[in-house]
Design a protein around this motif. Structure first.
Motif, short mmCIF file in Angstrom:
data_model
loop_
_atom_site.label_atom_id
_atom_site.label_comp_id
_atom_site.label_asym_id
_atom_site.label_seq_id
_atom_site.Cartn_x
_atom_site.Cartn_y
_atom_site.Cartn_z
N VAL A 118 28.55 62.24 9.29
CA VAL A 118 28.45 61.25 8.21
C VAL A 118 27.06 61.29 7.61
O VAL A 118 26.08 61.62 8.28
CB VAL A 118 28.76 59.83 8.73
CG1 VAL A 118 30.18 59.74 9.25
CG2 VAL A 118 27.77 59.43 9.81
N ASP A 119 26.99 60.95 6.33
CA ASP A 119 25.70 60.84 5.65
C ASP A 119 24.96 59.62 6.17
O ASP A 119 25.52 58.52 6.17
CB ASP A 119 25.90 60.69 4.14
CG ASP A 119 25.98 62.03 3.45
OD1 ASP A 119 25.19 62.92 3.81
OD2 ASP A 119 26.83 62.18 2.56
N PRO A 120 23.69 59.77 6.59
CA PRO A 120 22.92 58.58 6.95
C PRO A 120 22.63 57.78 5.69
O PRO A 120 22.40 58.34 4.62
CB PRO A 120 21.64 59.17 7.56
CG PRO A 120 21.53 60.54 6.99
CD PRO A 120 22.94 61.01 6.76
N SER A 121 22.64 56.45 5.80
CA SER A 121 22.37 55.60 4.64
C SER A 121 20.89 55.66 4.28
O SER A 121 20.06 56.14 5.04
CB SER A 121 22.78 54.15 4.93
OG SER A 121 22.03 53.65 6.01
N ASP A 122 20.58 55.15 3.10
CA ASP A 122 19.20 55.19 2.62
C ASP A 122 18.25 54.45 3.53
O ASP A 122 17.10 54.83 3.72
CB ASP A 122 19.12 54.61 1.20
CG ASP A 122 19.86 55.48 0.20
OD1 ASP A 122 20.23 54.96 -0.85
OD2 ASP A 122 20.05 56.67 0.50
N ASN A 123 18.74 53.36 4.12
CA ASN A 123 17.86 52.56 4.98
C ASN A 123 18.08 52.83 6.46
O ASN A 123 17.58 52.10 7.31
CB ASN A 123 18.07 51.07 4.69
CG ASN A 123 19.51 50.63 4.89
OD1 ASN A 123 20.33 51.42 5.35
ND2 ASN A 123 19.81 49.41 4.52
N GLY A 124 18.85 53.86 6.76
CA GLY A 124 19.05 54.21 8.16
C GLY A 124 20.14 53.43 8.85
O GLY A 124 20.41 53.64 10.03
N GLU A 125 20.82 52.49 8.14
CA GLU A 125 21.88 51.70 8.74
C GLU A 125 23.23 52.36 8.48
O GLU A 125 23.37 53.15 7.54
CB GLU A 125 21.87 50.28 8.17
CG GLU A 125 20.60 49.50 8.51
CD GLU A 125 20.64 48.10 7.93
OE1 GLU A 125 21.61 47.78 7.23
OE2 GLU A 125 19.69 47.34 8.19
N PRO A 126 24.25 52.03 9.28
CA PRO A 126 25.57 52.62 9.07
C PRO A 126 26.13 52.31 7.69
O PRO A 126 25.90 51.23 7.14
CB PRO A 126 26.42 51.97 10.17
CG PRO A 126 25.44 51.53 11.20
CD PRO A 126 24.20 51.15 10.46
N THR A 127 26.87 53.25 7.11
CA THR A 127 27.42 53.08 5.77
C THR A 127 28.83 52.51 5.77
O THR A 127 29.37 52.21 4.73
CB THR A 127 27.45 54.44 5.05
OG1 THR A 127 28.27 55.34 5.80
CG2 THR A 127 26.04 55.02 4.94
N GLY A 128 29.45 52.40 6.90
CA GLY A 128 30.84 51.94 6.99
C GLY A 128 31.80 53.07 7.28
O GLY A 128 32.94 52.84 7.67
N ALA A 129 31.35 54.32 7.05
CA ALA A 129 32.22 55.46 7.33
C ALA A 129 32.53 55.57 8.82
O ALA A 129 33.61 56.00 9.20
CB ALA A 129 31.55 56.75 6.84
#
Length: 425
Positions: free
Chosen positions: A80-91
């Protein structure tokens, strides 16, 4: 020996980097790069690999595909792509609901990638957990005594009970019993989800006077297959009928049965346990398996949804008719159910009990036949009450609204009391 791996990350912005790291990772060997899930399944069927590493947005990825890979003892991992802020994206949540056991960030190091794949292969695919294994989780007395407690908020970690209403061919009254039981439970203040899972001809929507152009259960199954089903989504796809009753309407046409895949149906019932204390499912009659396609894990099976429902249910209410033909079918159906789903906890309901073909004492005749030929010592008896059924059907209402004082409604009350008593014990 290195683990053979299928790589399916085509089109991802980080594809080239992942390929390079996978080729450098210790303990694994990329044997094929796949472009879509069909390519993955074809490669998996050839026996080339023991693990699949795929991108989160791989086209047409569903829980059925993941289950088919697990059936071949192939570990499934996702990037999965890491989010911009390092938090989970929901994927991660969506992929987890599909049954994918390992989810890694796309920038995982070669060392960690190799270790994760080898660990997943050594651990084996996740086991399917039967809800019978843990026994009943009883409802608290407070749940029934305080209706305010039963709003359609998340009910708990799988604490809700699933009750399947099933019976042999010949229209013994499965839908009538399912609707009657669900409405009686709701009338007692127990939040109830009523679902129509009959793949041969669901009638719950019509019995309750609801339009059924859109199937709530099919929509929930699609969400489950895509990994997006949760309690909130399931509640939105159901329709509110009363203060404590939600309904998932069934298929409007019998030829749409392919929309109800077993893996997705299992996910729907698992989510329903978190939505309401009781889920009542009107199931189709047929539980035959197609031996000719049993080797193909991706081939749709018309009776798969019914079998999955019976296996997931905490209790199966088996409905038969009080006449010689109906009792013969009921007895055979009980033996068939015990062979197909040995762990099923059954409750027998005999419908349309009346004097006539069974003599002047139909209750005694039913009890003797069930005891002698099916080993059933107690069964709930519902009287034949055509007037009450006609009144309910003509108005598109439940017996509570259309025939409140009828003999059949009183029989439904006794059935609901027995079901609730067992759930609370």
């Amino acid at each position: 020996m290195s683990v053979p791996v299928l790589l399916a990350v085509t089109g991802a912005p980080w594809e080239a980097d992942v390929v390079r790291r996978a080729e450098r990772a210790q303990g694994i060997r990329v044997v094929r790069r796949c472009v879509d899930i069909a390519d993955v399944m074809a490669a998996a069927a050839s026996g080339q690999a023991r693990a699949v590493l795929l991108a989160e947005d791989l086209p047409r990825l569903t829980s059925d595909a993941v289950a088919a890979l697990h059936a071949r003892h192939i570990a499934v991992l996702a990037l999965v792509d890491p989010s911009d802020n390092g938090e989970p994206t929901g994927a991660e949540d969506r992929l987890s609901r599909m049954g994918i056991e390992r989810i890694l960030p796309a920038d995982v190091s070669a060392e960690d990638l190799g270790r994760a794949i080898t660990d997943a292969v050594e651990s084996g695919p996740p086991a399917t957990v039967s809800h019978f294994a843990g026994g009943f989780v009883p409802l608290s007395s407070e749940t029934v005594a305080n209706p305010e407690r039963n709003g359609y908020e998340p009910y708990g970690q799988g604490a809700g009970r699933v009750i399947a209403v099933w019976g042999p061919t010949g229209a013994p009254g499965r839908s009538t019993v399912a609707v009657g039981l669900a409405t009686e439970l709701a009338a007692r203040g127990v939040s109830t989800l009523l679902a129509d899972a009959d793949v041969y001809g669901g009638t719950v929507a019509q019995l309750l006077g609801m339009l059924d152009e859109t199937s709530g259960l099919a929509a929930a199954a699609r969400s489950a297959s895509g990994g997006s089903l949760d309690v909130a989504v399931l509640a939105r796809q159901a329709r509110q009928v009363g203060p404590h009753l939600l309904v998932l309407t069934g298929l409007s046409r019998a030829d749409r049965w392919t929309e109800l895949r077993p893996t997705a149906i299992e996910s729907v019932w698992s989510t329903a346990r978190n939505l309401a204390p009781c889920t009542v499912v009107d199931a189709g009659f047929c539980i035959e398996s197609d031996e000719e396609i049993s080797f193909d894990t991706l081939a749709p099976r018309r009776n798969g949804a019914t079998l999955a429902t019976l296996e997931e249910a905490d209790e199966v209410i088996v409905v038969g008719t009080a006449d010689p033909v109906g009792l013969t079918r009921l007895i055979r159906a009980l033996h068939e159910l015990r062979a197909v789903v040995p762990s099923a906890n059954t409750r027998v309901v005999v419908n349309r009990v009346r004097s006539g073909s069974l003599g002047s004492s139909p209750a005694d005749a039913v009890a003797e036949a069930l005891s002698r030929y099916a080993g059933v010592q107690a069964a709930a008896l519902l009287p034949f009450d055509q007037a009450a059924c006609d009144a309910a059907l003509s108005h598109g209402r439940s017996l509570i609204d259309a025939a409140k004082s009828s003999k059949l409604r009183k029989g439904m009350q006794q059935l609901a009391a027995g079901v609730l008593r067992d759930l609370l014990s």
